[in-house]
Design a protein around this motif. Structure first.
Motif, PDB file in Angstrom:
ATOM      1  N   PHE A  32       0.812  -1.207   0.000  1.00  7.32           N
ATOM      2  CA  PHE A  32       0.000   0.000   0.000  1.00  7.32           C
ATOM      3  C   PHE A  32       0.849   1.262   0.000  1.00  7.32           C
ATOM      4  O   PHE A  32       0.540   2.225  -0.716  1.00  7.32           O
ATOM      5  CB  PHE A  32      -0.931  -0.021   1.216  1.00  7.32           C
ATOM      6  N   ASP A  33       1.922   1.278   0.779  1.00  7.31           N
ATOM      7  CA  ASP A  33       2.755   2.479   0.812  1.00  7.31           C
ATOM      8  C   ASP A  33       3.408   2.744  -0.537  1.00  7.31           C
ATOM      9  O   ASP A  33       3.526   3.898  -0.966  1.00  7.31           O
ATOM     10  CB  ASP A  33       3.808   2.381   1.916  1.00  7.31           C
ATOM     11  N   HIS A  34       3.811   1.693  -1.222  1.00  5.48           N
ATOM     12  CA  HIS A  34       4.442   1.856  -2.539  1.00  5.48           C
ATOM     13  C   HIS A  34       3.426   2.367  -3.560  1.00  5.48           C
ATOM     14  O   HIS A  34       3.744   3.241  -4.388  1.00  5.48           O
ATOM     15  CB  HIS A  34       5.034   0.521  -2.998  1.00  5.48           C
ATOM     16  N   PHE A  35       2.199   1.840  -3.490  1.00  3.23           N
ATOM     17  CA  PHE A  35       1.160   2.305  -4.415  1.00  3.23           C
ATOM     18  C   PHE A  35       0.910   3.797  -4.233  1.00  3.23           C
ATOM     19  O   PHE A  35       0.850   4.562  -5.206  1.00  3.23           O
ATOM     20  CB  PHE A  35      -0.130   1.514  -4.193  1.00  3.23           C
ATOM     21  N   LEU A  36       0.747   4.231  -2.983  1.00  4.66           N
ATOM     22  CA  LEU A  36       0.489   5.650  -2.746  1.00  4.66           C
ATOM     23  C   LEU A  36       1.659   6.516  -3.200  1.00  4.66           C
ATOM     24  O   LEU A  36       1.458   7.583  -3.805  1.00  4.66           O
ATOM     25  CB  LEU A  36       0.209   5.896  -1.258  1.00  4.66           C
ATOM     26  N   GLU A  37       2.867   6.084  -2.907  1.00  5.23           N
ATOM     27  CA  GLU A  37       4.033   6.887  -3.252  1.00  5.23           C
ATOM     28  C   GLU A  37       4.174   7.046  -4.760  1.00  5.23           C
ATOM     29  O   GLU A  37       4.404   8.154  -5.254  1.00  5.23           O
ATOM     30  CB  GLU A  37       5.294   6.245  -2.662  1.00  5.23           C
ATOM     31  N   THR A  38       4.039   5.953  -5.501  1.00  4.86           N
ATOM     32  CA  THR A  38       4.294   6.000  -6.950  1.00  4.86           C
ATOM     33  C   THR A  38       3.096   6.502  -7.747  1.00  4.86           C
ATOM     34  O   THR A  38       3.274   7.151  -8.783  1.00  4.86           O
ATOM     35  CB  THR A  38       4.693   4.613  -7.462  1.00  4.86           C
ATOM     36  N   ARG A  39       1.890   6.238  -7.275  1.00  2.00           N
ATOM     37  CA  ARG A  39       0.707   6.563  -8.076  1.00  2.00           C
ATOM     38  C   ARG A  39       0.033   7.868  -7.656  1.00  2.00           C
ATOM     39  O   ARG A  39      -0.742   8.427  -8.434  1.00  2.00           O
ATOM     40  CB  ARG A  39      -0.308   5.413  -7.969  1.00  2.00           C
ATOM     41  N   LEU A  40       0.329   8.338  -6.432  1.00  2.00           N
ATOM     42  CA  LEU A  40      -0.391   9.515  -5.946  1.00  2.00           C
ATOM     43  C   LEU A  40       0.544  10.609  -5.455  1.00  2.00           C
ATOM     44  O   LEU A  40       0.486  11.751  -5.935  1.00  2.00           O
ATOM     45  CB  LEU A  40      -1.340   9.087  -4.818  1.00  2.00           C
ATOM     46  N   PHE A  41       1.436  10.295  -4.529  1.00  2.00           N
ATOM     47  CA  PHE A  41       2.247  11.334  -3.907  1.00  2.00           C
ATOM     48  C   PHE A  41       3.262  11.933  -4.882  1.00  2.00           C
ATOM     49  O   PHE A  41       3.396  13.162  -4.953  1.00  2.00           O
ATOM     50  CB  PHE A  41       2.948  10.796  -2.668  1.00  2.00           C
ATOM     51  N   ARG A  42       3.983  11.118  -5.602  1.00  2.00           N
ATOM     52  CA  ARG A  42       4.945  11.669  -6.568  1.00  2.00           C
ATOM     53  C   ARG A  42       4.263  12.441  -7.683  1.00  2.00           C
ATOM     54  O   ARG A  42       4.669  13.571  -7.990  1.00  2.00           O
ATOM     55  CB  ARG A  42       5.807  10.545  -7.153  1.00  2.00           C
ATOM     56  N   PRO A  43       3.222  11.890  -8.314  1.00  2.00           N
ATOM     57  CA  PRO A  43       2.546  12.670  -9.362  1.00  2.00           C
ATOM     58  C   PRO A  43       1.991  14.005  -8.872  1.00  2.00           C
ATOM     59  O   PRO A  43       1.983  14.989  -9.619  1.00  2.00           O
ATOM     60  CB  PRO A  43       1.423  11.739  -9.832  1.00  2.00           C
ATOM     61  N   LEU A  44       1.524  14.054  -7.627  1.00  2.00           N
ATOM     62  CA  LEU A  44       0.960  15.294  -7.084  1.00  2.00           C
ATOM     63  C   LEU A  44       2.000  16.162  -6.391  1.00  2.00           C
ATOM     64  O   LEU A  44       1.669  17.221  -5.862  1.00  2.00           O
ATOM     65  CB  LEU A  44      -0.165  14.970  -6.096  1.00  2.00           C
ATOM     66  N   MET A  92      -6.447  18.993  -6.369  1.00  2.00           N
ATOM     67  CA  MET A  92      -6.686  17.965  -7.386  1.00  2.00           C
ATOM     68  C   MET A  92      -8.157  17.567  -7.409  1.00  2.00           C
ATOM     69  O   MET A  92      -8.770  17.438  -8.482  1.00  2.00           O
ATOM     70  CB  MET A  92      -5.795  16.750  -7.110  1.00  2.00           C
ATOM     71  N   LEU A  93      -8.751  17.381  -6.227  1.00  2.00           N
ATOM     72  CA  LEU A  93     -10.164  17.020  -6.158  1.00  2.00           C
ATOM     73  C   LEU A  93     -11.050  18.159  -6.663  1.00  2.00           C
ATOM     74  O   LEU A  93     -12.025  17.930  -7.380  1.00  2.00           O
ATOM     75  CB  LEU A  93     -10.534  16.658  -4.723  1.00  2.00           C
ATOM     76  N   LEU A  94     -10.713  19.398  -6.277  1.00  2.00           N
ATOM     77  CA  LEU A  94     -11.483  20.545  -6.751  1.00  2.00           C
ATOM     78  C   LEU A  94     -11.397  20.670  -8.262  1.00  2.00           C
ATOM     79  O   LEU A  94     -12.367  21.061  -8.927  1.00  2.00           O
ATOM     80  CB  LEU A  94     -10.978  21.828  -6.091  1.00  2.00           C
ATOM     81  N   ASN A  95     -10.236  20.323  -8.824  1.00  2.00           N
ATOM     82  CA  ASN A  95     -10.048  20.352 -10.280  1.00  2.00           C
ATOM     83  C   ASN A  95     -10.657  19.147 -10.964  1.00  2.00           C
ATOM     84  O   ASN A  95     -10.393  18.900 -12.136  1.00  2.00           O
ATOM     85  CB  ASN A  95      -8.558  20.410 -10.620  1.00  2.00           C
ATOM     86  N   ARG A  96     -11.432  18.373 -10.218  1.00  2.00           N
ATOM     87  CA  ARG A  96     -12.128  17.188 -10.740  1.00  2.00           C
ATOM     88  C   ARG A  96     -11.147  16.124 -11.217  1.00  2.00           C
ATOM     89  O   ARG A  96     -11.319  15.495 -12.247  1.00  2.00           O
ATOM     90  CB  ARG A  96     -13.096  17.587 -11.845  1.00  2.00           C
ATOM     91  N   GLY A  97     -10.083  15.939 -10.407  1.00  2.00           N
ATOM     92  CA  GLY A  97      -9.202  14.800 -10.631  1.00  2.00           C
ATOM     93  C   GLY A  97      -7.880  15.101 -11.276  1.00  2.00           C
ATOM     94  O   GLY A  97      -7.120  14.160 -11.575  1.00  2.00           O
ATOM     95  N   GLU A  98      -7.531  16.382 -11.461  1.00  2.00           N
ATOM     96  CA  GLU A  98      -6.305  16.718 -12.201  1.00  2.00           C
ATOM     97  C   GLU A  98      -5.552  17.830 -11.499  1.00  2.00           C
ATOM     98  O   GLU A  98      -6.148  18.712 -10.885  1.00  2.00           O
ATOM     99  CB  GLU A  98      -6.685  17.149 -13.626  1.00  2.00           C
ATOM    100  N   LEU A  99      -4.226  17.795 -11.573  1.00  2.00           N
ATOM    101  CA  LEU A  99      -3.390  18.873 -11.059  1.00  2.00           C
ATOM    102  C   LEU A  99      -2.108  18.941 -11.873  1.00  2.00           C
ATOM    103  O   LEU A  99      -1.469  17.907 -12.123  1.00  2.00           O
ATOM    104  CB  LEU A  99      -3.064  18.653  -9.578  1.00  2.00           C
ATOM    105  N   ASP A 100      -1.745  20.141 -12.278  1.00  2.00           N
ATOM    106  CA  ASP A 100      -0.514  20.364 -13.056  1.00  2.00           C
ATOM    107  C   ASP A 100      -0.451  19.492 -14.301  1.00  2.00           C
ATOM    108  O   ASP A 100       0.610  18.984 -14.684  1.00  2.00           O
ATOM    109  CB  ASP A 100       0.726  20.116 -12.187  1.00  2.00           C
ATOM    110  N   GLY A 101      -1.593  19.281 -14.937  1.00  2.00           N
ATOM    111  CA  GLY A 101      -1.616  18.487 -16.158  1.00  2.00           C
ATOM    112  C   GLY A 101      -1.571  16.992 -15.935  1.00  2.00           C
ATOM    113  O   GLY A 101      -1.559  16.226 -16.899  1.00  2.00           O
ATOM    114  N   ILE A 102      -1.549  16.546 -14.701  1.00  2.00           N
ATOM    115  CA  ILE A 102      -1.507  15.116 -14.387  1.00  2.00           C
ATOM    116  C   ILE A 102      -2.879  14.703 -13.875  1.00  2.00           C
ATOM    117  O   ILE A 102      -3.389  15.251 -12.898  1.00  2.00           O
ATOM    118  CB  ILE A 102      -0.435  14.819 -13.328  1.00  2.00           C
ATOM    119  N   ARG A 103      -3.495  13.747 -14.550  1.00  2.00           N
ATOM    120  CA  ARG A 103      -4.835  13.299 -14.167  1.00  2.00           C
ATOM    121  C   ARG A 103      -4.731  12.094 -13.254  1.00  2.00           C
ATOM    122  O   ARG A 103      -4.110  11.095 -13.585  1.00  2.00           O
ATOM    123  CB  ARG A 103      -5.683  12.964 -15.395  1.00  2.00           C
ATOM    124  N   ILE A 104      -5.367  12.212 -12.096  1.00  2.00           N
ATOM    125  CA  ILE A 104      -5.410  11.135 -11.110  1.00  2.00           C
ATOM    126  C   ILE A 104      -6.714  10.352 -11.233  1.00  2.00           C
ATOM    127  O   ILE A 104      -6.723   9.123 -11.214  1.00  2.00           O
ATOM    128  CB  ILE A 104      -5.268  11.700  -9.684  1.00  2.00           C
TER     129      ILE A 104
END
Length: 648
Positions: free
Chosen positions: A243-255, A317-329
């Motif tokens: 779980f920690d690896h998923f959050l780090e690579t898929r969420l924290f680094r992109p954001l 990111m949530l306010l932008n409806r899933g996107e921040l700095d051109g990266i869509r989550i």
């Protein structure tokens, strides 16, 4: 061929680098802008946040606080107050790291929905599809022998399998073990003493959980609990990653959430805020809050640390409806689904936060967030549709799509003390919205003389139901008993009586079970039905029948309803002094230019219109009834007006 591969690789690297530069060029800057008025805020009223936080630091409520507010994609406020340490020797900085407790849950929910979008996770699927060890999990039902009065716990099969969606919306029947029911007692004794430890894994945790019963049939009751910790293990299985690896690579680094994780590295420990004196009050909080060293237990319900700046990026990111700095989550449709009511219309509410989510709190639950659904019952200001959550340590955030706003407050307060701090921060934030195009000054207004009788008639107290021109809040007064209740096992249970109110004066105690209201059995009533029966006109009577632990028989008590006034209302006191009207607030909350303890003079523009020559130039108009008696006071008449009714 190898040369071609090398060329393609080089072009790919160049492309990624170019995309990185493009993202950096339009990156969301977590640094306050200079022109707060352009973002719709009053700089003087926004400064009240730090002033109030400082009073709490001085009073010892918490050592320090960091608050961040963004609007229209730009940061309006980022400020630290107080100290990083309990001894109050090290000034707090805005990049301070806090244990965010249950503000981990929205992050876990976003991670799960990412897998739903990828087709790796099915919301409608039974949880046991991903966690087979939970296949035979039963439901604990308390039964009482009518002869001996002995209570026993019977285990029954699930009527419908617990689903992944149940985990996201807290309808799985999983609890925290903090209430007095037999199931909660089992969680407390058997669970926290065994597998919920930092040297255990999520897999260990789920294996231990399989031996315990659910507190409710899945899908029937909303009760806050361990759902997100189970969901974290589901994410591990569905993604094939820790779980920690998923959050780090898929969420924290992109954001670019550079300070968010499950522990604080040694190099950053100097930025970690000290916990409050006395610790967290026991498991699970003491377990999850030990963030100074690595852990094996990646708690999806309360394990993360973060900063105000990092969480502001998450909220944006949530306010932008899933996107921040051109990266869509996430896709916009998924964010919409997560932040819309996900609960069935006949859902029952139970547990220790049912006064926040449910009829008492004017909120419902989406997939990971509380969603403000009813302004008439909400205890906090904001637009209907705004969504939020909080942590037991006092951390708090919300997103208001209607106002294009994200707000975060980081504090570390003692257990059970944080609700007033969250509410005050929210009230002060909405109270800082300015009304555009005031610009009225004494030099631009002709001198107006008002006779003494008219000025004297305006003096009095005016009660406001709203504190901001944009909070969409209605008056917070009603006749009631002054008691917080919840539904447990189909019964109305007293959570806490309010000091000084009829219930407390009559000796009603936490843990009492209200079995009848005016001879009507409460068994099977929904929470809002029970509350409606307890409310009514002031000075009217309601009879309660109560069962109390340790008492042989029921207790009969008659209570007279009193006026209940919740936080969020305020009075303006208008005084006629030496031929001039002066105004100040009564209560703890300021209103526009007006504060407690400072009488502000208002200057007449006409016989019934006035303004403040300074601050945000608040305009006022007194309204009269047919006989000419002043009945109400309107602040900033027009589309953003706030109205106060005269009460004396």
């Amino acid at each position: 061929m190898k040369r071609a591969h090398r060329l393609l690789a080089a072009l790919s690297i160049l492309c990624l680098a170019t995309l990185g530069l493009a993202s950096a060029a339009r990156a969301y800057a977590v640094a306050p802008v200079g022109d707060l008025e352009a973002l719709g805020f009053s700089s003087s009223r926004l400064a009240r946040i730090a002033a109030w936080q400082q009073t709490q630091v001085d009073a010892g409520a918490f050592s320090g606080a960091v608050a961040a507010i963004a609007r229209n994609g730009k940061v309006a406020y980022l400020r630290a107050v107080g100290f990083r340490d309990r001894a109050k020797t090290i000034p707090l900085q805005s990049d301070a790291i806090f244990w965010i407790a249950s503000m981990t849950k929205p992050v876990t929910s976003v991670a799960a929905m990412m897998l739903v979008e990828e087709g790796k996770l099915d919301l409608a699927a039974p949880v046991h599809r991903y966690l087979p060890e939970l296949t035979s999990m039963m439901v604990g039902v308390e039964t009482k022998d009518p002869v001996t009065g002995k209570t026993d716990l019977v285990r029954e099969p699930q009527k419908h399998p617990m689903t992944v969606e149940d985990l996201l919306r807290h309808t799985a029947g999983l609890v925290y073990g903090v209430d007095g029911t037999k199931v909660n007692q089992l969680y407390n004794r058997s669970f926290y003493g065994g597998v919920f430890r930092r040297d255990k894994t999520l897999a260990d945790f789920v294996s231990g959980l399989a031996e315990l019963p659910l507190a409710h049939q899945p899908g029937e009751v909303w009760e806050y609990g361990l759902s997100d910790d189970v969901l974290a293990r589901v994410i591990e299985v569905a993604s094939g990653q820790p779980f920690d690896h998923f959050l780090e690579t898929r969420l924290f680094r992109p954001l670019n959430m550079v300070d968010t994780g499950f522990y604080v590295p040694e190099a950053k420990l100097s930025r970690l805020v000290d916990p409050p004196a006395g610790g967290r009050g026991g498991p699970p909080d003491d377990v999850m809050a030990d963030v100074t060293k690595p852990t094996k237990l990646f708690s999806g319900g309360g394990g993360l640390v973060s900063t105000a700046a990092d969480y502001l990026r998450f909220g944006q990111m949530l306010l932008n409806r899933g996107e921040l700095d051109g990266i869509r989550i996430l896709s916009p449709a998924t964010v919409q689904r997560m932040t819309t009511n996900a609960l069935p219309s006949d859902i029952r509410f139970a547990g220790y936060v049912s006064s926040i989510v449910g009829p008492l709190g004017g909120s419902t639950w989406g997939l990971g967030f509380a969603v403000r659904s009813d302004a008439a019952w909400s205890v906090v200001p904001g637009s209907v549709g705004s969504f939020n959550w909080m942590g037991t340590s006092g951390t708090y955030f919300w997103v208001d799509p209607a106002q294009q706003m994200v707000a975060v407050q980081m504090i570390d307060a003692a257990p059970g003390t944080s609700d007033p701090f969250q509410q005050m921060f929210r009230n002060l934030t909405y109270g800082a919205f300015r009304v555009p195009d005031q610009g009225v000054t004494a030099s631009a207004v002709p001198l107006v003389t008002i006779d003494a009788a008219t000025l004297a008639a305006y003096a009095g107290t005016y009660r406001l139901g709203s504190l901001s021109s944009r909070d969409m809040q209605v008056p917070r007064e009603f006749g009631g008993l002054g008691v917080n209740v919840a539904i447990e096992g189909g019964l109305v249970k007293v959570v806490s009586p309010i000091q000084g109110m009829p219930a407390a004066k009559a000796g009603i105690m936490a843990g009492d079970i209200i079995t009848h209201l005016d001879d009507v059995a409460t068994q099977g009533l929904s929470l809002n039905q029970a509350i409606e029966r307890m409310r009514g006109p002031v000075n009217t009577e309601v009879r309660l029948r109560i069962v109390r632990k340790g008492e042989d028989g029921p207790i009969e008590v008659a209570l007279v309803r009193a006026q209940i006034r919740l936080q969020g209302a305020a009075d303006l006191q208008v005084v006629n002094k030496d031929g001039h009207l002066l105004i100040e607030t009564r209560g703890d909350l300021p209103v526009l230019d007006f504060e407690k303890g400072t009488a502000i003079p208002i200057i007449p523009m006409s016989n019934n219109e006035f303004f403040v020559d300074g601050g945000d130039h608040t305009r006022l108009a007194f309204l009269r009834d047919g006989s000419g008696k002043p009945t109400s006071l309107v602040l900033n008449p027009g589309p953003w007006q706030i109205t106060g009714q005269r009460i004396n």
